[in-house]
Design a protein around this motif. Structure first.
Motif, PDB file in Angstrom:
ATOM      1  N   LEU A 203       0.523   6.344  -0.151  1.00 48.03           N
ATOM      2  CA  LEU A 203       1.477   6.810   0.848  1.00 48.03           C
ATOM      3  C   LEU A 203       2.181   5.657   1.560  1.00 48.03           C
ATOM      4  CD1 LEU A 203      -0.658   9.668   2.459  1.00 48.03           C
ATOM      5  CD2 LEU A 203       1.146   9.898   0.733  1.00 48.03           C
ATOM      6  N   SER A 204       1.530   4.517   1.648  1.00 49.71           N
ATOM      7  CA  SER A 204       2.073   3.387   2.420  1.00 49.71           C
ATOM      8  C   SER A 204       3.462   2.955   1.970  1.00 49.71           C
ATOM      9  CB  SER A 204       1.108   2.197   2.363  1.00 49.71           C
ATOM     10  OG  SER A 204      -0.180   2.563   2.816  1.00 49.71           O
ATOM     11  N   PRO A 205       3.761   2.884   0.653  1.00 49.54           N
ATOM     12  CA  PRO A 205       5.089   2.418   0.233  1.00 49.54           C
ATOM     13  C   PRO A 205       6.247   3.300   0.679  1.00 49.54           C
ATOM     14  CG  PRO A 205       3.519   2.260  -1.579  1.00 49.54           C
ATOM     15  CD  PRO A 205       2.862   3.057  -0.496  1.00 49.54           C
ATOM     16  N   ALA A 206       5.961   4.489   1.197  1.00 49.66           N
ATOM     17  CA  ALA A 206       7.046   5.342   1.696  1.00 49.66           C
ATOM     18  C   ALA A 206       7.689   4.762   2.947  1.00 49.66           C
ATOM     19  CB  ALA A 206       6.517   6.745   1.987  1.00 49.66           C
ATOM     20  N   PHE A 207       7.010   3.795   3.573  1.00 53.18           N
ATOM     21  CA  PHE A 207       7.501   3.209   4.817  1.00 53.18           C
ATOM     22  C   PHE A 207       7.569   1.686   4.675  1.00 53.18           C
ATOM     23  CE2 PHE A 207       5.305   7.167   5.658  1.00 53.18           C
ATOM     24  CZ  PHE A 207       6.221   7.866   6.446  1.00 53.18           C
ATOM     25  N   PRO A 208       8.486   1.191   3.849  1.00 53.54           N
ATOM     26  CA  PRO A 208       8.537  -0.256   3.567  1.00 53.54           C
ATOM     27  C   PRO A 208       8.822  -1.096   4.804  1.00 53.54           C
ATOM     28  CG  PRO A 208      10.484   0.856   2.706  1.00 53.54           C
ATOM     29  CD  PRO A 208       9.521   1.930   3.117  1.00 53.54           C
ATOM     30  N   GLU A 209       9.488  -0.511   5.801  1.00 57.00           N
ATOM     31  CA  GLU A 209       9.794  -1.268   7.012  1.00 57.00           C
ATOM     32  C   GLU A 209       8.537  -1.580   7.829  1.00 57.00           C
ATOM     33  OE1 GLU A 209      10.155   3.085   8.356  1.00 57.00           O
ATOM     34  OE2 GLU A 209      10.290   1.896   6.520  1.00 57.00           O
ATOM     35  N   ALA A 210       7.449  -0.881   7.531  1.00 51.63           N
ATOM     36  CA  ALA A 210       6.191  -1.088   8.262  1.00 51.63           C
ATOM     37  C   ALA A 210       5.148  -1.776   7.401  1.00 51.63           C
ATOM     38  CB  ALA A 210       5.658   0.258   8.756  1.00 51.63           C
ATOM     39  N   ASP A 211       5.569  -2.451   6.355  1.00 50.45           N
ATOM     40  CA  ASP A 211       4.634  -3.076   5.407  1.00 50.45           C
ATOM     41  C   ASP A 211       3.616  -3.960   6.125  1.00 50.45           C
ATOM     42  OD1 ASP A 211       3.587  -3.866   2.883  1.00 50.45           O
ATOM     43  OD2 ASP A 211       4.756  -5.706   2.979  1.00 50.45           O
ATOM     44  N   GLY A 212       2.343  -3.661   5.929  1.00 50.08           N
ATOM     45  CA  GLY A 212       1.269  -4.462   6.508  1.00 50.08           C
ATOM     46  C   GLY A 212       0.906  -4.102   7.928  1.00 50.08           C
ATOM     47  N   GLN A 213       1.648  -3.210   8.567  1.00 47.94           N
ATOM     48  CA  GLN A 213       1.344  -2.821   9.947  1.00 47.94           C
ATOM     49  C   GLN A 213       0.456  -1.579   9.952  1.00 47.94           C
ATOM     50  OE1 GLN A 213       4.889  -2.539  12.491  1.00 47.94           O
ATOM     51  NE2 GLN A 213       6.034  -3.655  10.916  1.00 47.94           N
ATOM     52  N   HIS A 214      -0.611  -1.617  10.712  1.00 45.83           N
ATOM     53  CA  HIS A 214      -1.463  -0.424  10.762  1.00 45.83           C
ATOM     54  C   HIS A 214      -0.981   0.573  11.803  1.00 45.83           C
ATOM     55  CE1 HIS A 214      -3.534  -2.738  14.016  1.00 45.83           C
ATOM     56  NE2 HIS A 214      -3.705  -1.524  14.520  1.00 45.83           N
ATOM     57  N   GLN A 215      -0.070   0.172  12.684  1.00 44.65           N
ATOM     58  CA  GLN A 215       0.459   1.054  13.718  1.00 44.65           C
ATOM     59  C   GLN A 215       1.977   0.956  13.717  1.00 44.65           C
ATOM     60  OE1 GLN A 215      -0.955   0.115  17.643  1.00 44.65           O
ATOM     61  NE2 GLN A 215       0.361   1.596  18.674  1.00 44.65           N
ATOM     62  N   PHE A 216       2.652   2.100  13.561  1.00 41.02           N
ATOM     63  CA  PHE A 216       4.114   2.062  13.589  1.00 41.02           C
ATOM     64  C   PHE A 216       4.664   3.460  13.885  1.00 41.02           C
ATOM     65  CE2 PHE A 216       2.964   3.016   9.209  1.00 41.02           C
ATOM     66  CZ  PHE A 216       3.886   3.968   8.792  1.00 41.02           C
ATOM     67  N   ALA A 217       5.913   3.473  14.327  1.00 42.61           N
ATOM     68  CA  ALA A 217       6.622   4.730  14.584  1.00 42.61           C
ATOM     69  C   ALA A 217       7.718   4.892  13.545  1.00 42.61           C
ATOM     70  CB  ALA A 217       7.215   4.723  15.983  1.00 42.61           C
ATOM     71  N   ALA A 218       7.874   6.114  13.056  1.00 48.25           N
ATOM     72  CA  ALA A 218       8.923   6.393  12.070  1.00 48.25           C
ATOM     73  C   ALA A 218       9.185   7.893  12.023  1.00 48.25           C
ATOM     74  CB  ALA A 218       8.508   5.899  10.683  1.00 48.25           C
TER      75      ALA A 218
END
Length: 240
Positions: A203-218
Motif C-alpha cells: 500500500l505504501s507506494p500509493a503515496f510516493p510523496e510520503a516515502d519513508g515517513q511513518h506519519q503523513f496527511a493525504a
C-alpha cells in the motif's frame, strides 16, 4: 549501524526489496559510507501460504510457526544480533513464533505502539491482508493509545482484498489510491477524525510523496505507514 540485522523476506519479495532499500537509504542518511551488514533469509511464499492454519485452531498453525522459527535460527547462526519479519501478516502469529526465537525479533506491533502517541485521532482503521483485517493484531495497541478500532464487516474485508489484487499486488498502487481512499470513506462514514494504518507493504507506494515517513496527511486523512514505522524501529535497534 553497530548491530547486524537479519531480515525474513520473500513474503512477498517486493516487500523484502522495500525493507532492504529503506534500511540502506536510512543508514546512508545517518552518515554510513557503505551499506549495512545484513543477512536475508528469503522464504518461499507458496510454502508459507500453504502452511497457514485456521483461525481459532492453534494446532493448525504449528507448521507455519515452525517455518519462521527455523528462519530465525538460521539468522542467529549467521551472526545476526536481531531480526525482523519484512511483512505485516506473519506478525499475527508473533506470540507463538517468539516463544522459541533464538535472537530478538523487532516487532511491527511494538513499532506501531511506540509511535501512536504522535497522533491525536479518536478512531483508527487498519488496512491490510484479510488475515490482518480479520484478526486483532493491532487492537490492543490502538485501544491503549485511546483509539477506537473500526472493524470492517466480512464483505468489506473481501472488497479490500479485491482492491489489493486489482491494484496493489500488481504494481498499480498509484492507480489504486483513489479506490483506497473511497474505500476508507465508505467504511468510516459518520466517523470523524480517523487514523488510517497502512498495514501492508504494497500500500505504501500509493503515496510516493510520503516515502519513508511513518506519519503523513493525504487525501483528507491522517495515515500511519506501518512499514515505515517498522523500519524506523529496526534502525533504532541497529544504532544502539
Amino acid at each position: 549501524m553497530t548491530a547486524k540485522i537479519g531480515l525474513i523476506g520473500g513474503l512477498g519479495w517486493p516487500a523484502t526489496l522495500a525493507y532492504y532499500g529503506a534500511i540502506c537509504r536510512t543508514a546512508q542518511q545517518h552518515g554510513m559510507a557503505g551499506t549495512p551488514e545484513m543477512t536475508i533469509e528469503s522464504l518461499d511464499m507458496s510454502k508459507t501460504l500453504a502452511a497457514r492454519g485456521t483461525a481459532g485452531d492453534e494446532a493448525s498453525w504449528r507448521a507455519f510457526d515452525q517455518i519462521f522459527v527455523g528462519a530465525i535460527d538460521r539468522l542467529a547462526t549467521a551472526g545476526c544480533d536481531a531480526c525482523a519479519i519484512a511483512s505485516v501478516t506473519p506478525h499475527n502469529r508473533q506470540a507463538a513464533i517468539l516463544k522459541s526465537a533464538a535472537i530478538p525479533v523487532i516487532s511491527v506491533i511494538d513499532a506501531v505502539s511506540d509511535r501512536l502517541a504522535a497522533f491525536r485521532q479518536s478512531s483508527a482503521v487498519v488496512l491490510g491482508t484479510s488475515v490482518t483485517m480479520q484478526g486483532t493484531l493491532f487492537e490492543d495497541v490502538l485501544m491503549n493509545a485511546g483509539l477506537d478500532p473500526i472493524k470492517p464487516q466480512a464483505g468489506d474485508i473481501a472488497a479490500f482484498s479485491d482492491l489489493l489484487d486489482q491494484f496493489f499486488y500488481c504494481g498499480r498502487s498509484i492507480e489504486g489510491r483513489r479506490a483506497l481512499t473511497d474505500y476508507v470513506r465508505s467504511i468510516t462514514a459518520g466517523v470523524d477524525d480517523v487514523l488510517v494504518l497502512l498495514a501492508c507493504t504494497d500500500l505504501s507506494p500509493a503515496f510516493p510523496e510520503a516515502d519513508g515517513q511513518h506519519q503523513f496527511a493525504a487525501d483528507g486523512y491522517q495515515f500511519m505507514d506501518v512499514t515505515a514505522a517498522h523500519i524506523d524501529a529496526i534502525m533504532q535497534f541497529a544504532e544502539k
